[in-house]
Design an enzyme around this catalytic site. Sequence first.
Site, mmCIF file in Angstrom:
data_model
loop_
_atom_site.group_PDB
_atom_site.id
_atom_site.type_symbol
_atom_site.label_atom_id
_atom_site.label_comp_id
_atom_site.label_asym_id
_atom_site.label_seq_id
_atom_site.Cartn_x
_atom_site.Cartn_y
_atom_site.Cartn_z
ATOM 1 N N ILE A 8 1.387 -1.312 0.378
ATOM 2 C CA ILE A 8 0.426 -0.038 -0.107
ATOM 3 C C ILE A 8 1.184 1.290 -0.175
ATOM 4 C CG2 ILE A 8 -1.815 1.415 1.552
ATOM 5 C CD1 ILE A 8 -2.390 -1.622 2.739
ATOM 6 N N ASN A 84 -1.442 3.537 -4.381
ATOM 7 C CA ASN A 84 -2.396 5.132 -3.362
ATOM 8 C C ASN A 84 -2.068 6.454 -3.238
ATOM 9 O OD1 ASN A 84 -4.211 5.726 -1.349
ATOM 10 N ND2 ASN A 84 -2.647 5.878 -0.311
ATOM 11 N N TYR A 151 -2.889 17.673 -11.626
ATOM 12 C CA TYR A 151 -3.322 16.355 -10.848
ATOM 13 C C TYR A 151 -4.891 15.894 -11.556
ATOM 14 C CZ TYR A 151 -6.407 13.306 -7.452
ATOM 15 O OH TYR A 151 -7.315 13.206 -6.089
ATOM 16 N N LYS A 155 -4.162 11.844 -13.684
ATOM 17 C CA LYS A 155 -4.843 10.625 -13.173
ATOM 18 C C LYS A 155 -5.562 10.483 -14.168
ATOM 19 C CE LYS A 155 -5.356 10.456 -8.659
ATOM 20 N NZ LYS A 155 -3.886 9.322 -7.604
ATOM 21 N N THR A 188 -10.889 12.881 4.684
ATOM 22 C CA THR A 188 -9.053 12.374 4.848
ATOM 23 C C THR A 188 -8.481 14.211 4.061
ATOM 24 O OG1 THR A 188 -7.987 13.358 2.302
ATOM 25 C CG2 THR A 188 -8.977 10.728 3.267
HETATM 26 N N1 LIG Z 1 -9.568 12.264 -0.459
HETATM 27 C C1 LIG Z 1 -10.428 12.354 -1.120
HETATM 28 O O1 LIG Z 1 -11.475 12.860 -1.761
HETATM 29 C C2 LIG Z 1 -10.361 12.531 -2.583
HETATM 30 C C3 LIG Z 1 -10.816 11.929 -4.023
HETATM 31 C C4 LIG Z 1 -10.515 11.234 -5.349
HETATM 32 C C5 LIG Z 1 -9.277 10.645 -5.240
HETATM 33 N N2 LIG Z 1 -8.485 10.219 -4.329
HETATM 34 C C6 LIG Z 1 -6.985 9.797 -4.173
HETATM 35 O O2 LIG Z 1 -7.007 8.842 -3.152
HETATM 36 C C7 LIG Z 1 -5.608 8.459 -3.190
HETATM 37 C C8 LIG Z 1 -5.626 8.452 -1.334
HETATM 38 O O3 LIG Z 1 -5.837 9.892 -1.055
HETATM 39 P P1 LIG Z 1 -5.591 10.383 -0.120
HETATM 40 O O4 LIG Z 1 -7.500 11.437 0.021
HETATM 41 O O5 LIG Z 1 -6.044 8.954 1.480
HETATM 42 O O6 LIG Z 1 -4.142 11.761 0.636
HETATM 43 P P2 LIG Z 1 -3.710 12.098 1.417
HETATM 44 O O7 LIG Z 1 -4.734 12.323 2.793
HETATM 45 O O8 LIG Z 1 -3.624 13.368 1.465
HETATM 46 O O9 LIG Z 1 -2.380 10.880 1.865
HETATM 47 C C9 LIG Z 1 -1.645 11.157 0.660
HETATM 48 C C10 LIG Z 1 -1.020 9.529 0.572
HETATM 49 O O10 LIG Z 1 0.752 10.131 0.309
HETATM 50 C C11 LIG Z 1 1.564 9.736 0.588
HETATM 51 N N3 LIG Z 1 2.739 10.698 -0.063
HETATM 52 C C12 LIG Z 1 2.644 11.366 -0.929
HETATM 53 N N4 LIG Z 1 3.690 11.775 -1.620
HETATM 54 C C13 LIG Z 1 3.947 11.405 -1.587
HETATM 55 C C14 LIG Z 1 6.056 11.161 -2.132
HETATM 56 N N5 LIG Z 1 6.501 11.287 -2.970
HETATM 57 N N6 LIG Z 1 6.619 9.361 -1.615
HETATM 58 C C15 LIG Z 1 5.696 8.815 -1.290
HETATM 59 N N7 LIG Z 1 4.946 8.544 -0.407
HETATM 60 C C16 LIG Z 1 4.266 9.813 -1.288
HETATM 61 C C17 LIG Z 1 2.146 10.617 2.282
HETATM 62 O O11 LIG Z 1 2.806 10.122 2.984
HETATM 63 P P3 LIG Z 1 3.552 11.583 3.085
HETATM 64 O O12 LIG Z 1 3.235 12.507 2.653
HETATM 65 O O13 LIG Z 1 3.973 11.143 4.535
HETATM 66 O O14 LIG Z 1 5.188 10.851 2.142
HETATM 67 C C18 LIG Z 1 0.142 10.375 2.290
HETATM 68 O O15 LIG Z 1 -0.123 8.721 2.955
HETATM 69 C C19 LIG Z 1 -4.736 9.860 -3.620
HETATM 70 O O16 LIG Z 1 -4.596 9.093 -4.499
HETATM 71 C C20 LIG Z 1 -5.964 10.219 -4.189
HETATM 72 O O17 LIG Z 1 -5.665 11.562 -5.099
HETATM 73 C C21 LIG Z 1 -8.595 10.913 -2.787
#
Ligand SMILES: NC(=O)c1ccc[n+]([C@@H]2O[C@H](COP(=O)([O-])OP(=O)(O)OC[C@H]3O[C@@H](n4cnc5c(N)ncnc54)[C@H](OP(=O)(O)O)[C@@H]3O)[C@@H](O)[C@H]2O)c1
Length: 247
Positions: A8, A84, A151, A155, A188
């Site tokens: 993950i 993810n 972004y 995607k 999130t």
């Molecule tokens: N939240 C929503 O409403 C939503 C909607 C549609 C799609 N998504 C997608 O779902 C996925 C999870 O989203 P989320 O909302 O859980 O995001 P989030 O809360 O912003 O978390 C993002 C995660 O990605 C990691 N990350 C970011 N940059 C990184 C890097 N350079 N290297 C390694 N890890 C990195 C972060 O960890 P660190 O910063 O500690 O590295 C964190 O664990 C994403 O792909 C997002 O685009 C989310």
Amino acid sequence: MNKRLVIITGSNRGLGKALVDVFVREGTEDIIVGISRTYVEQSSPRYVDVGADLSSIEGCESVLLMLGQLIERDAFEQVILFNNAGRLGEVVPSFQASPYDIAQTIFVNQTAPMILQNGLLSIGSSQNVAVEIVNLLSGAALKAYDGWGAYCASKAGLLMATQVLGTEINLHQLPAKVWGFAPGVVDTEMQTTLRTLDSSQFSQVERFQCLFAEGQLRSPASVATFLYQAVGNPQFENGGFYDIRSF
Ligand SMILES: NC(=O)c1ccc[n+]([C@@H]2O[C@H](COP(=O)([O-])OP(=O)(O)OC[C@H]3O[C@@H](n4cnc5c(N)ncnc54)[C@H](OP(=O)(O)O)[C@@H]3O)[C@@H](O)[C@H]2O)c1
């Protein structure tokens, strides 16, 4: 149940952290590897935390080297990868976006998942292990949102990469499956950041503030549980793109 390795990315918070929690709790035979830049506390002996920055080729290659060694050492029957990790990037009109931010956002959201999925397919075929890849996409893969240029582009790019790989898996009869998934609006840090923006940065900020105020965001745990049940389910076909809002 098969002995599975579950990988993950973006595991320290948000949806990634919820995925770690559900696999640790429910997947009693699974070994879980979480990858992000920040350490995550998890007491299970079946959890391995890996610190890596997925915004560079070197970061991705170091992760693949470690995963290759892990898969070679243990007799896994299946490897599951959740691509993810993601970043929204600067929210500004795309004509004002900085070169650095465009490059970082496209690398983390599109390039790194493509490198990791290719690497795992290669490890899987050399070690005779079936591979299932779930790419976290978004409605933004199909719809243009102002301020989210890199972004949306990343995607959309990952959606096409998923479809191309799916076609190739069929053509070359690889023991693998890849599919894309849009999780809806999830509660999130990514959403918290969005809601703090100014309408001059993002014209739809009020809509996202209303969704939150009306309690319409999905919990990371509910989306993670959905995904836990979806892997291995033939309803999710190779090369497909599924939106949680359709279920
Ligand atoms: N939240 C929503 O409403 C939503 C909607 C549609 C799609 N998504 C997608 O779902 C996925 C999870 O989203 P989320 O909302 O859980 O995001 P989030 O809360 O912003 O978390 C993002 C995660 O990605 C990691 N990350 C970011 N940059 C990184 C890097 N350079 N290297 C390694 N890890 C990195 C972060 O960890 P660190 O910063 O500690 O590295 C964190 O664990 C994403 O792909 C997002 O685009 C989310």
